[in-house]
Design an enzyme around this catalytic site. Structure first.
Site, PDB file in Angstrom:
ATOM      1  CB  ILE A 188     -12.747 -14.875  -8.124  1.00  0.00           C
ATOM      2  CG1 ILE A 188     -12.632 -15.203  -6.625  1.00  0.00           C
ATOM      3  CG2 ILE A 188     -11.588 -14.004  -8.579  1.00  0.00           C
ATOM      4  CD1 ILE A 188     -11.448 -16.072  -6.293  1.00  0.00           C
ATOM      5  CG  ASP A 219     -13.253 -16.991 -14.438  1.00  0.00           C
ATOM      6  OD1 ASP A 219     -14.023 -17.952 -14.255  1.00  0.00           O
ATOM      7  OD2 ASP A 219     -12.956 -16.201 -13.534  1.00  0.00           O
ATOM      8  CG  HIS A 274      -5.383  -2.432   0.201  1.00  0.00           C
ATOM      9  ND1 HIS A 274      -4.738  -1.997  -0.931  1.00  0.00           N
ATOM     10  CD2 HIS A 274      -4.840  -1.719   1.222  1.00  0.00           C
ATOM     11  CE1 HIS A 274      -3.870  -1.058  -0.621  1.00  0.00           C
ATOM     12  NE2 HIS A 274      -3.902  -0.884   0.693  1.00  0.00           N
ATOM     13  CG  ASP A 282     -13.674 -18.658  -8.740  1.00  0.00           C
ATOM     14  OD1 ASP A 282     -14.285 -17.715  -9.276  1.00  0.00           O
ATOM     15  OD2 ASP A 282     -12.465 -18.887  -8.947  1.00  0.00           O
ATOM     16  CG  ASP A 322      -6.433  -3.011  -3.635  1.00  0.00           C
ATOM     17  OD1 ASP A 322      -7.125  -2.342  -2.847  1.00  0.00           O
ATOM     18  OD2 ASP A 322      -5.190  -3.026  -3.605  1.00  0.00           O
ATOM     19  CG  ASP A 335     -17.905 -16.189 -10.558  1.00  0.00           C
ATOM     20  OD1 ASP A 335     -16.694 -16.378 -10.832  1.00  0.00           O
ATOM     21  OD2 ASP A 335     -18.528 -16.875  -9.739  1.00  0.00           O
ATOM     22  CB  SER A 348      -0.948  -0.022   1.205  1.00  0.00           C
ATOM     23  OG  SER A 348      -1.931   0.980   1.086  1.00  0.00           O
TER      24      SER A 348
END
Length: 529
Positions: free
Chosen positions: A254, A248, A433, A252, A393, A245, A191
């Site tokens: 993500i 891809d 993050h 999941d 993030d 989602d 960060s």
């Protein structure tokens, strides 16, 4: 006041007579308190496995009940180094016994607006045999504006000076304690710590040989300002994930490569039937959602900050209100603009806008935005950088790392092979993050303690990979991330995934178990063809 360089030279001359590998001589370093510009706050010999209190710690850094785990037999030194008549930087050193020292040093950065020692990375470093260092970046505490108010030199310490001071002090202490300098000097931060690292590579390229930089907050003022601007916009994260989602190939939760997708909020408008009448978006809300994932422009209309990634929750820092204002829970913006930008204790961020952002960038307090893309000197000296960034993030959009990477390549006018010779960027889908999230995020992240002792190798630990690259010339072609049960590092492993240096992508092979690292391959782009 004498110069900082002069005081450090004196410090070196005294330590060479005092510090050797015994409890008595470590403690006797306290006599250095009379040296101009350097005050020894603590000097103590500590045994591995012990835990020490840190009673002077302010609440925002963990409070007076905070304790540090001593991970090696060390000589611990805490120094105050005066940088000007009105400012000083605290530097803490953990020096392993000579027989346990691996010959290297590692310095650490900060988070947010600094003010807290990164004990997590210091603990990991000492456990691995590094002479480990931390700094408070010139003030104590990560919440508050008072330490910046009417204190331009304190702002300079945080903005650009503290890490260089830490590097200078570490060189002196290592050379005098061990009788020789570190064979290689490393830095790790996430960060703000990532910003400090890139900034240091630009301003002081000789300080370090290798840098591990997570979720780097380069272009720091625009990052912080974005929270105030996005606070007036609405984010719809769950619906984005539901729509994107599975594209891809793996459902999941993500969105693997969010920059490759577009999300149309009109699909959630009332009347489409996708959401019921209590959840659907009215016309003004549709526009607000659209703007939440658009780039931020300055008052001249020029884009200055890339959009947040789809699937990232951009409203986590505020309570959105119907009248277009927002109550920020993100204190960094209020504290830094009040204390460092406007130097006005009465300023409030309720009406924060692009004019406030532009003014801060023009002033650039403490050169905090000095992390420029020209890393020519660091590149030519043979320095190495491993950077990593979570694709979910919510604090620093991962698109910023893409822009910075291509900016460095452009500034040096080199091809992909050449930039990969010194700077490799890894994106971690599903990581928030610096750490956390649904993805297999653990790669030996900075600011996370402890490391998994079973995975201390260049494939699974980015710091070990950095050492291998710097010292043996073996660049990391992949990194394997690990997901633990309840995100408790070292507990049961629930999934692993192979990550690739940008611009390559980590792609599921479409056949094997998605929780296995071997099921993920590096490809130029999952969307080619």
């Amino acid at each position: 006041m004498v110069s900082l360089t002069w005081s450090i030279a004196i410090l070196a001359g005294v330590i060479v007579r005092l510090v050797r590998s015994s409890p008595e001589t470590c403690v006797s370093v306290g006599t250095l308190s009379s040296i101009p510009n350097v005050t020894v706050v603590a000097s103590e010999y500590l045994l591995s496995g012990s835990q020490i209190p840190l009673p002077g710690t302010v609440e925002s850094c963990g409070g007076p009940d905070l304790k540090a785990n001593i991970t090696a037999d060390i000589c611990r030194l805490v120094l105050l180094v005066a940088t000007t008549p009105s400012s000083e930087v605290q530097v803490e050193a953990w020096l392993p016994e000579p027989q346990s020292w691996n010959g290297r040093s590692i310095a650490t950065g900060n988070g947010g607006i600094g003010g807290c020692i990164d004990y997590a990375t210091m603990q990991n470093g000492a456990a691995l045999g590094f002479a480990s260092f931390g700094t408070n970046a010139g003030h104590n505490g990560s919440v508050g504006y008072e330490f910046f108010l009417n204190q331009p030199e304190v702002i300079n310490d945080f903005g650009h000076r503290a890490i260089h001071i830490e590097a200078d002090v570490s060189k002196v202490l290592v050379a005098q304690y061990y009788g020789k300098g570190a064979s290689k000097k490393y830095y790790a931060g996430c960060s703000t710590g990532g910003r400090q690292g890139f900034q240091n590579a630009h301003l002081y390229p000789e300080d370090f040989d290798g840098m591990l930089l997570g979720s780097p907050g380069v272009d720091w003022l625009h990052i912080v300002a974005s929270k105030g601007i996005l606070a007036r916009r609405i984010a719809i994260v769950k619906a984005q994930i539901e729509q994107l989602d599975a594209l891809d190939g793996v459902a999941d939760g993500i969105i693997d490569e969010p920059t490759q997708h577009r999300f149309d909020p009109t699909s959630l408008a009332c009347g489409t039937g996708l959401l019921n009448s209590s959840l659907c978006l009215h016309p003004q809300q549709v526009e607000s959602v659209r703007r939440a994932y658009e780039p931020i422009a300055n008052t001249s209309g020029h884009i200055v900050y890339p959009p947040f990634e789809l699937g990232s929750n951009t409203d986590v820092f505020s309570n959105n209100q119907a009248n277009g204002t927002a109550a920020l829970s993100y204190t960094i913006l209020e504290n830094f603009w009040r204390g460092a930008v406007y130097n006005d204790s009465s300023w409030t961020p309720e009406k924060f806008g692009e004019r406030d952002m532009d003014f801060a960038v023009r002033v650039n307090p403490g050169q905090v935005n000095a992390a420029e893309t020209d890393l020519t000197s660091f590149y030519r000296k043979g320095g190495k950088i491993i950077s990593y960034h979570g694709r979910n993030d919510e604090t620093v959009t991962s698109a910023l790392s893409e822009h910075f990477f291509t900016g460095v390549q452009s500034a040096l006018n080199i091809n992909l092979e050449d930039i990969h010779d010194f700077y490799r960027l890894f994106f971690l889908p599903g990581m928030h993050h610096c750490s956390g999230g649904l993805g297999a995020w653990s790669i030996g992240n900075a600011q996370k303690y402890p490391y998994d002792q079973a995975l201390l190798d260049p494939k699974h630990n980015a710091l070990i990979a950095l050492v291998e690259w710097v010292e043996n010339g073996t660049a990391p072609d992949t990194l394997i991330g690990t997901k633990y049960e309840n995100d408790l590092i070292g507990s049961t492993i629930t999934a692993q995934r192979t990550y690739c240096p940008y611009p390559m992508f980590s792609n599921w092979d479409g056949v094997n178990d998605t929780s296995l690292a071997a099921s993920w391959k590096c490809m130029p782009s999952r969307f080619d063809g």
